[in-house]
Design a protein around this motif. Structure first.
Motif, PDB file in Angstrom:
ATOM      1  N   SER A   1      -0.505 -18.032 -25.730  1.00 25.31           N
ATOM      2  CA  SER A   1      -1.059 -17.166 -26.581  1.00 25.31           C
ATOM      3  C   SER A   1      -0.293 -17.477 -28.074  1.00 25.31           C
ATOM      4  O   SER A   1      -0.863 -16.645 -29.133  1.00 25.31           O
ATOM      5  CB  SER A   1      -0.142 -15.674 -26.238  1.00 25.31           C
ATOM      6  OG  SER A   1       1.018 -15.825 -26.052  1.00 25.31           O
ATOM      7  N   GLY A   2       0.487 -18.268 -28.111  1.00 19.30           N
ATOM      8  CA  GLY A   2       1.145 -18.697 -29.516  1.00 19.30           C
ATOM      9  C   GLY A   2       0.410 -20.058 -30.109  1.00 19.30           C
ATOM     10  O   GLY A   2      -0.747 -20.247 -29.924  1.00 19.30           O
ATOM     11  N   ASP A   3       1.287 -20.672 -30.907  1.00 19.83           N
ATOM     12  CA  ASP A   3       0.724 -21.789 -31.557  1.00 19.83           C
ATOM     13  C   ASP A   3       0.539 -23.030 -30.566  1.00 19.83           C
ATOM     14  O   ASP A   3       1.600 -23.616 -30.205  1.00 19.83           O
ATOM     15  CB  ASP A   3       1.731 -22.307 -32.766  1.00 19.83           C
ATOM     16  CG  ASP A   3       1.246 -23.362 -33.479  1.00 19.83           C
ATOM     17  OD1 ASP A   3       0.279 -24.201 -33.167  1.00 19.83           O
ATOM     18  OD2 ASP A   3       1.914 -23.681 -34.580  1.00 19.83           O
ATOM     19  N   VAL A   4      -0.738 -23.040 -30.078  1.00 21.79           N
ATOM     20  CA  VAL A   4      -1.052 -24.154 -28.963  1.00 21.79           C
ATOM     21  C   VAL A   4      -0.725 -25.481 -29.483  1.00 21.79           C
ATOM     22  O   VAL A   4      -0.331 -26.316 -28.718  1.00 21.79           O
ATOM     23  CB  VAL A   4      -2.263 -23.693 -28.419  1.00 21.79           C
ATOM     24  CG1 VAL A   4      -3.408 -24.144 -29.300  1.00 21.79           C
ATOM     25  CG2 VAL A   4      -2.313 -24.273 -27.039  1.00 21.79           C
ATOM     26  N   LYS A   5      -0.989 -25.787 -30.491  1.00 21.50           N
ATOM     27  CA  LYS A   5      -1.127 -27.010 -31.069  1.00 21.50           C
ATOM     28  C   LYS A   5       0.545 -27.615 -31.092  1.00 21.50           C
ATOM     29  O   LYS A   5       0.913 -28.783 -30.539  1.00 21.50           O
ATOM     30  CB  LYS A   5      -1.473 -27.286 -32.400  1.00 21.50           C
ATOM     31  CG  LYS A   5      -1.567 -28.587 -33.052  1.00 21.50           C
ATOM     32  CD  LYS A   5      -2.364 -28.596 -34.243  1.00 21.50           C
ATOM     33  CE  LYS A   5      -2.695 -30.109 -34.620  1.00 21.50           C
ATOM     34  NZ  LYS A   5      -3.569 -30.287 -35.908  1.00 21.50           N
ATOM     35  N   THR A   6       1.367 -26.685 -31.621  1.00 21.64           N
ATOM     36  CA  THR A   6       2.965 -26.948 -31.722  1.00 21.64           C
ATOM     37  C   THR A   6       3.531 -27.057 -30.073  1.00 21.64           C
ATOM     38  O   THR A   6       4.165 -27.982 -29.809  1.00 21.64           O
ATOM     39  CB  THR A   6       3.885 -25.940 -32.387  1.00 21.64           C
ATOM     40  OG1 THR A   6       3.223 -25.981 -33.766  1.00 21.64           O
ATOM     41  CG2 THR A   6       5.179 -26.201 -32.380  1.00 21.64           C
ATOM     42  N   GLU A   7       3.097 -26.249 -29.190  1.00 22.94           N
ATOM     43  CA  GLU A   7       3.295 -26.002 -27.936  1.00 22.94           C
ATOM     44  C   GLU A   7       3.103 -27.298 -27.358  1.00 22.94           C
ATOM     45  O   GLU A   7       3.868 -28.019 -26.644  1.00 22.94           O
ATOM     46  CB  GLU A   7       2.953 -25.083 -27.121  1.00 22.94           C
ATOM     47  CG  GLU A   7       3.077 -24.987 -25.565  1.00 22.94           C
ATOM     48  CD  GLU A   7       4.466 -24.740 -25.130  1.00 22.94           C
ATOM     49  OE1 GLU A   7       4.838 -24.844 -23.891  1.00 22.94           O
ATOM     50  OE2 GLU A   7       5.237 -24.475 -25.941  1.00 22.94           O
ATOM     51  N   ILE A   8       1.974 -27.824 -27.317  1.00 24.46           N
ATOM     52  CA  ILE A   8       1.522 -29.104 -26.574  1.00 24.46           C
ATOM     53  C   ILE A   8       1.948 -30.219 -27.371  1.00 24.46           C
ATOM     54  O   ILE A   8       2.522 -31.314 -26.588  1.00 24.46           O
ATOM     55  CB  ILE A   8      -0.128 -29.110 -26.602  1.00 24.46           C
ATOM     56  CG1 ILE A   8      -0.638 -27.967 -25.821  1.00 24.46           C
ATOM     57  CG2 ILE A   8      -0.699 -30.538 -26.176  1.00 24.46           C
ATOM     58  CD1 ILE A   8      -0.243 -28.035 -24.230  1.00 24.46           C
ATOM     59  N   THR A   9       2.241 -30.313 -28.374  1.00 23.94           N
ATOM     60  CA  THR A   9       3.199 -31.242 -29.211  1.00 23.94           C
ATOM     61  C   THR A   9       4.525 -31.500 -28.319  1.00 23.94           C
ATOM     62  O   THR A   9       4.758 -32.618 -27.979  1.00 23.94           O
ATOM     63  CB  THR A   9       3.304 -31.035 -30.534  1.00 23.94           C
ATOM     64  OG1 THR A   9       2.212 -31.006 -31.248  1.00 23.94           O
ATOM     65  CG2 THR A   9       4.125 -32.367 -31.174  1.00 23.94           C
ATOM     66  N   GLY A  10       5.000 -30.316 -28.149  1.00 20.76           N
ATOM     67  CA  GLY A  10       6.489 -30.430 -27.548  1.00 20.76           C
ATOM     68  C   GLY A  10       6.234 -30.684 -26.191  1.00 20.76           C
ATOM     69  O   GLY A  10       7.138 -31.550 -25.396  1.00 20.76           O
ATOM     70  N   VAL A  11       5.122 -30.468 -25.348  1.00 15.98           N
ATOM     71  CA  VAL A  11       4.877 -30.759 -23.929  1.00 15.98           C
ATOM     72  C   VAL A  11       4.771 -32.534 -24.114  1.00 15.98           C
ATOM     73  O   VAL A  11       5.122 -32.966 -22.964  1.00 15.98           O
ATOM     74  CB  VAL A  11       3.778 -30.057 -23.298  1.00 15.98           C
ATOM     75  CG1 VAL A  11       3.383 -30.824 -22.050  1.00 15.98           C
ATOM     76  CG2 VAL A  11       3.930 -28.522 -23.313  1.00 15.98           C
ATOM     77  N   LEU A  12       4.166 -32.803 -24.985  1.00 12.97           N
ATOM     78  CA  LEU A  12       3.842 -34.392 -25.086  1.00 12.97           C
ATOM     79  C   LEU A  12       4.998 -35.112 -25.370  1.00 12.97           C
ATOM     80  O   LEU A  12       5.209 -36.157 -24.661  1.00 12.97           O
ATOM     81  CB  LEU A  12       2.553 -34.604 -26.050  1.00 12.97           C
ATOM     82  CG  LEU A  12       1.283 -34.165 -25.709  1.00 12.97           C
ATOM     83  CD1 LEU A  12       0.369 -34.382 -27.109  1.00 12.97           C
ATOM     84  CD2 LEU A  12       0.752 -34.921 -24.272  1.00 12.97           C
ATOM     85  N   TYR A  13       6.033 -34.665 -25.799  1.00 10.20           N
ATOM     86  CA  TYR A  13       7.315 -35.419 -26.346  1.00 10.20           C
ATOM     87  C   TYR A  13       7.927 -35.491 -24.992  1.00 10.20           C
ATOM     88  O   TYR A  13       8.491 -36.080 -24.500  1.00 10.20           O
ATOM     89  CB  TYR A  13       8.305 -34.585 -27.304  1.00 10.20           C
ATOM     90  CG  TYR A  13       7.689 -34.990 -28.701  1.00 10.20           C
ATOM     91  CD1 TYR A  13       8.758 -35.824 -29.175  1.00 10.20           C
ATOM     92  CD2 TYR A  13       6.652 -34.883 -29.382  1.00 10.20           C
ATOM     93  CE1 TYR A  13       8.635 -36.564 -30.446  1.00 10.20           C
ATOM     94  CE2 TYR A  13       6.463 -35.388 -30.863  1.00 10.20           C
ATOM     95  CZ  TYR A  13       7.278 -36.140 -31.218  1.00 10.20           C
ATOM     96  OH  TYR A  13       7.151 -36.853 -32.381  1.00 10.20           O
ATOM     97  N   HIS A  14       7.866 -34.256 -24.181  1.00  8.16           N
ATOM     98  CA  HIS A  14       8.709 -34.063 -22.944  1.00  8.16           C
ATOM     99  C   HIS A  14       8.176 -35.013 -22.049  1.00  8.16           C
ATOM    100  O   HIS A  14       8.985 -35.813 -21.439  1.00  8.16           O
ATOM    101  CB  HIS A  14       8.691 -32.710 -22.272  1.00  8.16           C
ATOM    102  CG  HIS A  14       9.209 -32.498 -21.121  1.00  8.16           C
ATOM    103  ND1 HIS A  14      10.258 -31.790 -20.880  1.00  8.16           N
ATOM    104  CD2 HIS A  14       8.641 -32.915 -19.930  1.00  8.16           C
ATOM    105  CE1 HIS A  14      10.778 -31.873 -19.368  1.00  8.16           C
ATOM    106  NE2 HIS A  14       9.511 -32.456 -18.823  1.00  8.16           N
ATOM    107  N   GLU A  15       6.882 -34.993 -21.888  1.00  6.01           N
ATOM    108  CA  GLU A  15       6.196 -36.036 -20.674  1.00  6.01           C
ATOM    109  C   GLU A  15       6.153 -37.403 -21.179  1.00  6.01           C
ATOM    110  O   GLU A  15       6.451 -38.292 -20.466  1.00  6.01           O
ATOM    111  CB  GLU A  15       4.903 -35.527 -20.517  1.00  6.01           C
ATOM    112  CG  GLU A  15       4.413 -34.248 -19.977  1.00  6.01           C
ATOM    113  CD  GLU A  15       5.248 -33.961 -18.813  1.00  6.01           C
ATOM    114  OE1 GLU A  15       5.475 -34.805 -17.811  1.00  6.01           O
ATOM    115  OE2 GLU A  15       5.528 -32.618 -18.461  1.00  6.01           O
ATOM    116  N   MET A  16       6.234 -37.729 -22.474  1.00  3.60           N
ATOM    117  CA  MET A  16       6.409 -39.247 -23.018  1.00  3.60           C
ATOM    118  C   MET A  16       7.863 -39.453 -22.788  1.00  3.60           C
ATOM    119  O   MET A  16       8.030 -40.812 -22.461  1.00  3.60           O
ATOM    120  CB  MET A  16       6.097 -39.367 -24.371  1.00  3.60           C
ATOM    121  CG  MET A  16       4.753 -39.360 -24.721  1.00  3.60           C
ATOM    122  SD  MET A  16       3.679 -40.821 -24.108  1.00  3.60           S
ATOM    123  CE  MET A  16       4.424 -42.193 -24.981  1.00  3.60           C
TER     124      MET A  16
END
Length: 222
Positions: free
Chosen positions: A107-122
């Protein structure tokens, strides 16, 4: 002198970024027919995701102080898939799978959220895991530590000092590792380096002179 150090740090980061782009990144949206797949295309996109992967790799190498190829895993390519699946994301065999359903429901800023997810997974792609001997909570905590230091910690994360165990994982362990890194700059990088060939809790004594349980007790008392 400080300006010279800052300039040299900038050059190191720039060099890492150039090397990071030498890794081959591919992004595939396998869920284009779903609402989450559509939102990924409209709000995030393949080009931005590819750029984020390169930026994350450079940031991770710098955080782990992995300045040469010998310091790092031998990873030639990383593939990201946006899939119609439950959960948030996972990394396996140099692949990252992100949930289109999670993207749709966020429900929030999905672009920023997925950026954080990608940093975690990388981070999972590049970190050492003690040859499978390290606690899972520590592995996840290091990944969230990188996300924290990159500036992508969500507002719902626990605050410093919260949590039940040092190896509880994710945000709890990330906050604890940040505390430990404050005691010795570069601690997380050195811990990751030690985890290349194995793991034991004594690494905390080696690096900080105290057991991890002592450190956790002092952390909780601050």
């Amino acid at each position: 002198m400080a300006h010279k150090i800052s300039f040299l740090s900038f050059l190191a980061i720039l060099a890492a970024l150039q090397l990071a782009t030498a890794v081959d990144y591919t992004v595939t949206n396998t869920a284009t027919a779903t609402p989450g797949g559509v939102r990924f295309t409209n709000d995030i996109g393949v080009e931005y995701t590819t750029q984020t992967l390169a930026s994350a790799t450079s940031f991770i190498w710098n955080t782990f102080q992995q300045n040469t190829e010998n310091d790092r895993k031998n990873v030639a390519s990383v593939s990201v898939f946006i899939d119609d699946m439950d959960g948030v994301a996972y990394a396996s065999n140099n692949e990252i799978h992100v949930s289109a359903r999670y993207i749709q429901g966020y429900s929030g800023d999905v672009k920023t959220e997925i950026t954080g997810v990608l940093y975690h997974e990388m981070t999972h792609i590049w970190q050492w895991n003690g040859n499978g001997q390290a606690p899972g909570g520590l592995i996840e905590g290091i990944a969230d530590y990188v996300r924290l230091k990159a500036g992508y910690a969500p507002s719902h994360w626990v605050q410093p000092g919260q949590g039940d165990r040092w190896d509880q994982g994710y945000d709890v362990t990330a906050r604890f590792l940040d505390y430990c890194n404050g005691l010795r700059d570069g601690f997380v990088a050195e811990l990751n380096k030690k985890m290349r060939d194995g793991y034991n809790d004594g690494f905390f004594v080696d690096l900080l002179g105290k057991t991890v349980d002592q450190l956790w007790a002092e952390y909780k008392a601050t």
